[in-house]
Design a protein around this motif. Sequence first.
Motif, PDB file in Angstrom:
ATOM      1  N   ASN A  32       0.929  -1.023   0.006  1.00  0.00           N
ATOM      2  CA  ASN A  32       0.087  -0.030  -0.100  1.00  0.00           C
ATOM      3  C   ASN A  32       0.959   1.105   0.004  1.00  0.00           C
ATOM      4  OD1 ASN A  32       0.959   0.532   2.798  1.00  0.00           O
ATOM      5  ND2 ASN A  32      -0.798  -0.839   3.370  1.00  0.00           N
ATOM      6  N   VAL A  33       0.203   2.322  -0.154  1.00  0.00           N
ATOM      7  CA  VAL A  33       1.088   3.672  -0.407  1.00  0.00           C
ATOM      8  C   VAL A  33       0.053   4.798   0.746  1.00  0.00           C
ATOM      9  CG1 VAL A  33       1.365   5.688  -1.791  1.00  0.00           C
ATOM     10  CG2 VAL A  33       1.523   3.413  -2.703  1.00  0.00           C
ATOM     11  N   ASN A  34       0.832   5.122   1.564  1.00  0.00           N
ATOM     12  CA  ASN A  34       0.343   6.151   2.436  1.00  0.00           C
ATOM     13  C   ASN A  34       0.783   7.674   1.966  1.00  0.00           C
ATOM     14  OD1 ASN A  34      -1.052   4.021   4.036  1.00  0.00           O
ATOM     15  ND2 ASN A  34       0.964   3.785   4.638  1.00  0.00           N
ATOM     16  N   VAL A  35      -0.210   8.613   1.947  1.00  0.00           N
ATOM     17  CA  VAL A  35       0.236  10.038   1.770  1.00  0.00           C
ATOM     18  C   VAL A  35      -0.638  10.573   2.651  1.00  0.00           C
ATOM     19  CG1 VAL A  35       0.137  12.101   0.320  1.00  0.00           C
ATOM     20  CG2 VAL A  35       0.754   9.693  -0.599  1.00  0.00           C
ATOM     21  N   PHE A  54       4.664  10.423   3.566  1.00  0.00           N
ATOM     22  CA  PHE A  54       4.341   9.434   2.674  1.00  0.00           C
ATOM     23  C   PHE A  54       5.136   8.269   2.700  1.00  0.00           C
ATOM     24  CE2 PHE A  54       7.854  11.270   0.601  1.00  0.00           C
ATOM     25  CZ  PHE A  54       8.551  10.296  -0.164  1.00  0.00           C
ATOM     26  N   ILE A  56       5.491   3.862   1.331  1.00  0.00           N
ATOM     27  CA  ILE A  56       5.323   2.369   0.411  1.00  0.00           C
ATOM     28  C   ILE A  56       5.777   1.357   1.086  1.00  0.00           C
ATOM     29  CG2 ILE A  56       5.911   1.561  -1.757  1.00  0.00           C
ATOM     30  CD1 ILE A  56       6.842   4.246  -2.981  1.00  0.00           C
ATOM     31  N   SER A  57       4.793   0.639   1.325  1.00  0.00           N
ATOM     32  CA  SER A  57       4.807  -0.784   2.235  1.00  0.00           C
ATOM     33  C   SER A  57       4.536  -2.018   1.268  1.00  0.00           C
ATOM     34  CB  SER A  57       4.113  -0.610   3.252  1.00  0.00           C
ATOM     35  OG  SER A  57       4.306   0.661   4.172  1.00  0.00           O
ATOM     36  N   LYS A  75       7.801  -1.523   5.519  1.00  0.00           N
ATOM     37  CA  LYS A  75       7.121  -0.539   5.513  1.00  0.00           C
ATOM     38  C   LYS A  75       8.466   0.737   5.570  1.00  0.00           C
ATOM     39  CE  LYS A  75       3.966   1.991   8.798  1.00  0.00           C
ATOM     40  NZ  LYS A  75       3.346   1.783  10.196  1.00  0.00           N
ATOM     41  N   SER A 194      -5.396   2.879   5.445  1.00  0.00           N
ATOM     42  CA  SER A 194      -4.656   3.004   4.162  1.00  0.00           C
ATOM     43  C   SER A 194      -5.330   2.146   3.379  1.00  0.00           C
ATOM     44  CB  SER A 194      -3.161   2.300   4.670  1.00  0.00           C
ATOM     45  OG  SER A 194      -3.133   1.056   5.350  1.00  0.00           O
ATOM     46  N   GLY A 196      -4.667  -0.609  -0.246  1.00  0.00           N
ATOM     47  CA  GLY A 196      -3.738  -1.348  -0.779  1.00  0.00           C
ATOM     48  C   GLY A 196      -4.202  -2.387  -1.845  1.00  0.00           C
TER      49      GLY A 196
END
Length: 201
Positions: A32-35, A54, A56-57, A75, A194, A196
């Motif tokens: 997943n990507v978190n921003v 931000f 990327i995991s 993570k 989040s 994904g």
Amino acid sequence: MKKLIVLAAVALFGTQVAKAQFSKGDVILGGNVNVSTKSDKVKGADSKTTTTNFGISPKVGVALNPNWVIGVFAKTAFGFDKDLAGTKTKTYDITPGVFVRNYHMIGQSKFAFFAEANAGYRFGQKKVADTKTDTYNGFSVNVLPGITYFVTKHFMVEGAFGGLSYAYDQHKAEATGVKTNTSSFDFNFPKEFSLGVNWIF
């Protein structure tokens, strides 16, 4: 004729549902990507800090059976702060680790709830105005819930909520060499979410 159509529809839907599960030995590749962006302003003072984060995991897992998946993840989290004076603060946090998930299909749908437990070794640093001020390492343990939708037999999307987490870190002040141990216990269920995607092979 109507009964035949109904039976055909049930058979087709049942086949789709049957496909919307894991089989022993399936490999799950995704992440997943978190921003996020936020601004903090002190009331009554000319002070404001803008923070952007931000990460990327990616993760890889293997299905033990239709309900259980184990795997590894990495993570990453990168942060950028800028105050009113223009001073920039940069941080990064990297946590490789292992996870285990338990999935439960929701009735006859393609949705499934899951519960995940994971543990990882974490390390990172902080720079203020391009000068390294702090480094740290430690470990974290998390338990969190989520929901998955099987779009096809080989592709699914998921949403995960923040759950219970514990973290222990040892910080080192670069200027003095002084080391400080910190620990925290957080309940982040209503604070974090989040998205994904996962591919099944």
